[in-house]
Design a protein around this motif. Structure first.
Motif, mmCIF file in Angstrom:
data_model
loop_
_atom_site.group_PDB
_atom_site.id
_atom_site.type_symbol
_atom_site.label_atom_id
_atom_site.label_comp_id
_atom_site.label_asym_id
_atom_site.label_seq_id
_atom_site.Cartn_x
_atom_site.Cartn_y
_atom_site.Cartn_z
ATOM 1 N N ASN A 42 -3.424 5.352 -2.350
ATOM 2 C CA ASN A 42 -4.509 6.298 -2.091
ATOM 3 C C ASN A 42 -3.954 7.644 -1.652
ATOM 4 O O ASN A 42 -2.890 7.730 -1.031
ATOM 5 C CB ASN A 42 -5.494 5.747 -1.044
ATOM 6 N N VAL A 48 -8.998 4.298 -4.150
ATOM 7 C CA VAL A 48 -7.640 3.838 -4.408
ATOM 8 C C VAL A 48 -7.387 3.706 -5.907
ATOM 9 O O VAL A 48 -8.304 3.661 -6.723
ATOM 10 C CB VAL A 48 -7.363 2.480 -3.716
ATOM 11 N N ARG A 49 -6.121 3.612 -6.201
ATOM 12 C CA ARG A 49 -5.651 3.311 -7.553
ATOM 13 C C ARG A 49 -4.746 2.090 -7.455
ATOM 14 O O ARG A 49 -3.832 2.064 -6.625
ATOM 15 C CB ARG A 49 -4.895 4.506 -8.133
ATOM 16 N N LYS A 97 -14.665 0.017 2.339
ATOM 17 C CA LYS A 97 -13.387 -0.691 2.389
ATOM 18 C C LYS A 97 -13.545 -2.182 2.113
ATOM 19 O O LYS A 97 -12.649 -2.809 1.548
ATOM 20 C CB LYS A 97 -12.703 -0.437 3.730
ATOM 21 N N ASN A 106 -12.813 4.108 1.009
ATOM 22 C CA ASN A 106 -11.479 4.383 0.491
ATOM 23 C C ASN A 106 -11.582 4.579 -1.015
ATOM 24 O O ASN A 106 -12.455 3.990 -1.666
ATOM 25 C CB ASN A 106 -10.512 3.240 0.799
ATOM 26 N N ALA A 116 0.233 5.241 0.908
ATOM 27 C CA ALA A 116 -0.609 6.372 1.318
ATOM 28 C C ALA A 116 0.189 7.642 1.065
ATOM 29 O O ALA A 116 1.242 7.868 1.679
ATOM 30 C CB ALA A 116 -0.984 6.248 2.789
ATOM 31 N N VAL A 159 -1.433 -0.753 -4.024
ATOM 32 C CA VAL A 159 -2.709 -0.065 -3.843
ATOM 33 C C VAL A 159 -2.398 1.307 -3.266
ATOM 34 O O VAL A 159 -1.894 1.414 -2.142
ATOM 35 C CB VAL A 159 -3.640 -0.844 -2.898
ATOM 36 N N PHE A 161 0.848 -1.187 0.000
ATOM 37 C CA PHE A 161 0.000 0.000 0.000
ATOM 38 C C PHE A 161 0.883 1.236 0.000
ATOM 39 O O PHE A 161 1.986 1.230 0.551
ATOM 40 C CB PHE A 161 -0.904 0.026 1.239
ATOM 41 N N SER A 180 -11.189 9.073 1.860
ATOM 42 C CA SER A 180 -10.030 8.218 1.644
ATOM 43 C C SER A 180 -9.058 8.396 2.794
ATOM 44 O O SER A 180 -8.862 9.505 3.293
ATOM 45 C CB SER A 180 -9.349 8.577 0.320
ATOM 46 N N GLU A 183 -8.095 3.063 -11.539
ATOM 47 C CA GLU A 183 -8.631 3.893 -10.463
ATOM 48 C C GLU A 183 -10.031 3.415 -10.102
ATOM 49 O O GLU A 183 -10.904 3.270 -10.960
ATOM 50 C CB GLU A 183 -8.680 5.366 -10.879
#
Length: 400
Positions: free
Chosen positions: A351, A367-368, A384, A365, A327, A349, A325, A358, A378
């Motif tokens: 965001n 996310v891309r 979630k 959330n 962020a 993932v 992930f 998000s 996207e």
């Protein structure tokens, strides 16, 4: 969502826990299911059909000899339409009838006619539940392939303490969803990290971040629902572990590192959703630091990069999928792609924490998902759990 678009036959029998069936109908419909309620005559002494009809939006079936509904052999239509039959509450009497194949009212007739899986949720006095006849009947239902959600312990309506309370409604909902979810991850070993880490600099203070663990817990929940064997490595959070997962609690980044390093070689999939602290105090003070008027300086040192280490040490003897992930607050695609390549991930993932709906603490959330080829997908702002579904769909395609 596991229950979206499904038809649930909710059988309500005559126990005091019948009042909880109203909330169960609401939860099923909120999850996107259609609910057809069937009540026994005794259940109508505890809650009215009108209540359940308003909540479900469907006529409640109570009378096997209703001239209008049964003109089309309605009980067979109800039996055929169900994807799942949920009996909540299931009294000792209903359990005994089901075990013996008795069909003397609307509910038992439908249950004898349906080919849908059956989820039995017992609720009764402790002595009735522990009675040898009830236990034998429940064992018989298991041999039929029926699913049982064991009752919980607590204070019963009769003021006794013991086992017999209807299981918590979210648990019933989760088991129902699991029954209706294909076991696409059966046989897979999965590790999910979640939550924050606490990096202490004295016995009562620490450095951390606002991660709630909701995203990681949703990922673990969906994997367990798809029949994976899930190890959830969690930092300090206030939410319960998803049913069917093995929870490993840790506090610091070093504890998380040591545990994940030990578990990782056996895993088929690792999803690192935890918000691991990049730094920890170089020294932990033995006593609480007192406020003495002058500034307090804390020297920080790097924590090990767990994700990078996992990327470097992927086992050669098996295909292991590694998901990370990212962020970010700026340059989302560039920063996430750089992290993907540097840490040898299968996909990442990402965001943007500055987007509404998000990031930390939210139930949603946005996310891309970016993979090794540079393909970037996207997703809209989703719950979630829905994001977790999309992530596991993507992982399963990699296995295929």
């Amino acid at each position: 969502m596991a229950l979206k678009g499904k038809s649930i036959l909710l059988g309500v029998s005559g126990g005091i826990a019948a009042y909880k069936s109203a909330e169960l109908v609401r939860l099923f419909t909120k999850a996107g299911a259609t609910v057809q309620v069937v009540m026994t005559a005794n259940a109508r002494q505890f809650i009215t059909p009108l209540t359940l009809q308003v909540l479900s939006g469907q006529p409640v079936c109570t009378n096997l000899f209703d001239l209008e509904f049964e003109s089309q052999i309605g009980h067979i239509q109800v039996a055929r339409a169900a994807h799942l039959a949920v009996l909540a509450p299931a009294t000792a009497n209903l359990i005994a009838k089901l075990a013996a194949g008795i069909a003397d009212d609307y509910l038992t007739t439908v249950l004898l006619a349906t080919t849908a899986p059956v989820l039995v949720c017992p609720a009764m006095n402790t002595k009735m539940y522990e009675n040898l006849a009830t236990q034998k009947n429940l064992e018989t239902l298991r041999t039929y392939g029926h699913h049982i959600v064991e009752p919980s312990e607590g204070t019963l309506a009769c003021k006794e303490e013991g086992t017999g309370r209807l299981a918590e409604l979210p648990e019933i909902l989760e088991v129902a969803g699991r029954i209706l979810t294909p076991a696409t991850l059966k046989g897979k070993q999965v590790l999910v990290s979640s939550g924050p880490t606490w990096e202490r600099f004295d016995p009562v203070r620490f450095i951390s971040n606002p991660s709630s663990g909701k995203m990681g817990y949703a990922i673990a929940q969906v994997a367990a629902r798809r029949s994976a064997k899930v190890h959830l490595v969690s930092g300090p959070v206030s939410i319960p572990a998803p049913r069917g997962t093995t929870l490993h609690r840790v506090t610091s980044a070093m504890e998380m590192h040591d545990l994940i390093t030990r578990l990782a070689p056996q895993m088929d999939v690792i999803v690192m959703a935890a918000a691991v602290s990049d730094y920890r105090p170089a020294q932990m003070l033995p006593q609480k630091a007192k406020k003495v008027g002058s500034d307090l300086t804390i020297t920080l040192q790097n924590n090990p990069d767990i994700l990078a280490q996992l990327g470097r040490s992927k086992p050669q003897a098996k295909q292991q999928i590694l998901v990370g992930f990212a962020a970010e607050t700026e340059n989302l695609i560039e920063n996430a792609t750089s992290k993907l390549k540097a840490k040898n991930l299968d996909f990442i993932v990402a965001n943007n924490l500055t987007q509404s709906g998000s990031g930390f603490g939210c139930d949603t959330n946005q996310v891309r998902i970016i993979d090794r080829s540079g393909d970037s997908t996207e997703l809209p702002c989703l719950l979630k759990e829905e994001v977790a579904e999309r992530i596991w769909d993507r992982i399963e395609r990699l296995f295929q």
